[in-house]
Design a protein around this motif. Structure first.
Motif, PDB file in Angstrom:
ATOM      1  N   ILE A  39      33.395 -72.174  10.377  1.00 42.11           N
ATOM      2  CA  ILE A  39      32.402 -72.596   9.392  1.00 42.11           C
ATOM      3  C   ILE A  39      31.221 -71.638   9.495  1.00 42.11           C
ATOM      4  CG2 ILE A  39      33.049 -75.032   9.538  1.00 42.11           C
ATOM      5  CD1 ILE A  39      30.300 -75.408  11.030  1.00 42.11           C
ATOM      6  N   ARG A  40      30.381 -71.654   8.475  1.00 43.34           N
ATOM      7  CA  ARG A  40      29.139 -70.888   8.495  1.00 43.34           C
ATOM      8  C   ARG A  40      27.995 -71.884   8.412  1.00 43.34           C
ATOM      9  NH1 ARG A  40      27.968 -65.401   7.098  1.00 43.34           N
ATOM     10  NH2 ARG A  40      30.187 -65.295   6.672  1.00 43.34           N
ATOM     11  N   ILE A  41      27.042 -71.787   9.318  1.00 44.03           N
ATOM     12  CA  ILE A  41      25.887 -72.679   9.338  1.00 44.03           C
ATOM     13  C   ILE A  41      25.004 -72.365   8.139  1.00 44.03           C
ATOM     14  CG2 ILE A  41      23.795 -73.343  10.621  1.00 44.03           C
ATOM     15  CD1 ILE A  41      26.267 -74.260  12.009  1.00 44.03           C
ATOM     16  N   GLY A  42      24.490 -73.410   7.499  1.00 44.59           N
ATOM     17  CA  GLY A  42      23.602 -73.231   6.357  1.00 44.59           C
ATOM     18  C   GLY A  42      24.018 -74.130   5.219  1.00 44.59           C
ATOM     19  N   VAL A  43      23.425 -73.914   4.066  1.00 41.66           N
ATOM     20  CA  VAL A  43      23.681 -74.738   2.899  1.00 41.66           C
ATOM     21  C   VAL A  43      25.013 -74.350   2.277  1.00 41.66           C
ATOM     22  CG1 VAL A  43      22.811 -75.402   0.632  1.00 41.66           C
ATOM     23  CG2 VAL A  43      21.219 -74.955   2.491  1.00 41.66           C
ATOM     24  N   SER A  44      25.813 -75.344   1.993  1.00 47.79           N
ATOM     25  CA  SER A  44      27.122 -75.117   1.392  1.00 47.79           C
ATOM     26  C   SER A  44      26.979 -74.833  -0.100  1.00 47.79           C
ATOM     27  CB  SER A  44      27.999 -76.363   1.594  1.00 47.79           C
ATOM     28  OG  SER A  44      29.123 -76.301   0.779  1.00 47.79           O
ATOM     29  N   LYS A  45      27.601 -73.761  -0.557  1.00 54.81           N
ATOM     30  CA  LYS A  45      27.593 -73.456  -1.987  1.00 54.81           C
ATOM     31  C   LYS A  45      28.342 -74.538  -2.750  1.00 54.81           C
ATOM     32  CE  LYS A  45      27.359 -68.505  -1.231  1.00 54.81           C
ATOM     33  NZ  LYS A  45      28.101 -67.252  -1.285  1.00 54.81           N
ATOM     34  N   LEU A  46      29.422 -75.050  -2.186  1.00 55.78           N
ATOM     35  CA  LEU A  46      30.204 -76.100  -2.830  1.00 55.78           C
ATOM     36  C   LEU A  46      29.377 -77.368  -2.974  1.00 55.78           C
ATOM     37  CD1 LEU A  46      32.840 -77.197  -3.967  1.00 55.78           C
ATOM     38  CD2 LEU A  46      33.531 -77.742  -1.637  1.00 55.78           C
ATOM     39  N   ARG A  47      28.637 -77.759  -1.922  1.00 54.24           N
ATOM     40  CA  ARG A  47      27.827 -78.973  -1.969  1.00 54.24           C
ATOM     41  C   ARG A  47      26.766 -78.854  -3.065  1.00 54.24           C
ATOM     42  NH1 ARG A  47      28.032 -83.979   0.593  1.00 54.24           N
ATOM     43  NH2 ARG A  47      29.160 -82.794   2.110  1.00 54.24           N
ATOM     44  N   ASN A  48      26.126 -77.677  -3.188  1.00 50.25           N
ATOM     45  CA  ASN A  48      25.129 -77.490  -4.236  1.00 50.25           C
ATOM     46  C   ASN A  48      25.759 -77.566  -5.613  1.00 50.25           C
ATOM     47  OD1 ASN A  48      22.985 -77.259  -2.523  1.00 50.25           O
ATOM     48  ND2 ASN A  48      23.077 -75.037  -2.386  1.00 50.25           N
ATOM     49  N   LEU A  49      26.965 -77.020  -5.781  1.00 49.38           N
ATOM     50  CA  LEU A  49      27.671 -77.087  -7.045  1.00 49.38           C
ATOM     51  C   LEU A  49      27.984 -78.534  -7.399  1.00 49.38           C
ATOM     52  CD1 LEU A  49      29.053 -75.591  -9.384  1.00 49.38           C
ATOM     53  CD2 LEU A  49      31.117 -75.495  -7.976  1.00 49.38           C
ATOM     54  N   GLN A  50      28.432 -79.328  -6.419  1.00 52.85           N
ATOM     55  CA  GLN A  50      28.736 -80.728  -6.671  1.00 52.85           C
ATOM     56  C   GLN A  50      27.472 -81.492  -7.062  1.00 52.85           C
ATOM     57  OE1 GLN A  50      30.522 -81.686  -2.913  1.00 52.85           O
ATOM     58  NE2 GLN A  50      32.604 -81.372  -3.689  1.00 52.85           N
TER      59      GLN A  50
END
Length: 177
Positions: A39-50
């Motif tokens: 995993i990469r620590i930080g804000v998920s691009k997928l979560r922001n898209l959702q």
């Protein structure tokens, strides 16, 4: 503490996110199935898209209400939005037909445990009808088990129990004119 889900078996791994910086990559090995994943620590691009696609879920305001799954030894607190029609409630499992999945390891929750039907009454008000799946351990409302084929009308704030998990029905927020 944060948790990540194994992509193979859906088990959770807890780790202390404060020890790492945004953008840092981590590799985990699942203790259940042995799968290695990163995993990469930080804000998920997928979560922001959702969040962009479903802004009402971010505020907790859903047009047809939601289920608040109370945190216990088996899982974290979860808020699950409801939709019109049948909302099939049960334990999360990949490729199941459950549309209100509870992420839990509670063995007493069936994969399809119970159903809440959301409809409108003659006055246009939302109506919630709860029925058992049927399940092995039953569905309880006000400490009474629902019988076979029994349906119970529930309202905002009703507490019901499936397995060792308590759930509260939360109606939609009323808009002020």
């Amino acid at each position: 503490m944060k948790r990540v889900k194994c992509p193979k078996c859906d088990s959770y791994i807890l780790f202390d996110e404060t020890k790492y910086k945004d953008g840092q990559s981590l590799v985990f090995e699942c203790g259940e199935c042995g799968k290695q994943f990163g995993i990469r620590i930080g804000v998920s691009k997928l979560r922001n898209l959702q969040r962009d696609e479903h802004p009402e879920e971010e505020s907790g305001d859903t047009p047809f209400g939601s289920l608040v799954v109370i945190e216990n030894v088996f899982h974290y607190k979860q808020i699950i939005p409801l939709k019109m029609g049948d909302n099939i409630i049960g334990r999360y499992m990949k490729d199941s037909r459950v549309n209100c999945a509870i992420e839990t390891v509670d063995p007493s929750i069936d994969i399809t445990h119970c159903v809440i039907n959301v409809s409108r009454d003659k006055k246009g008000q939302l109506k919630y009808v709860l029925r058992d799946g049927p399940s092995y351990t039953g569905t309880f409302v006000d400490n009474e088990i629902l019988g076979d084929k029994e349906r119970r009308v529930i309202t905002d704030g009703t507490l019901f129990t499936i397995g060792a998990t308590s759930i509260i029905l939360k109606g939609p927020e009323e808009k002020e004119a």
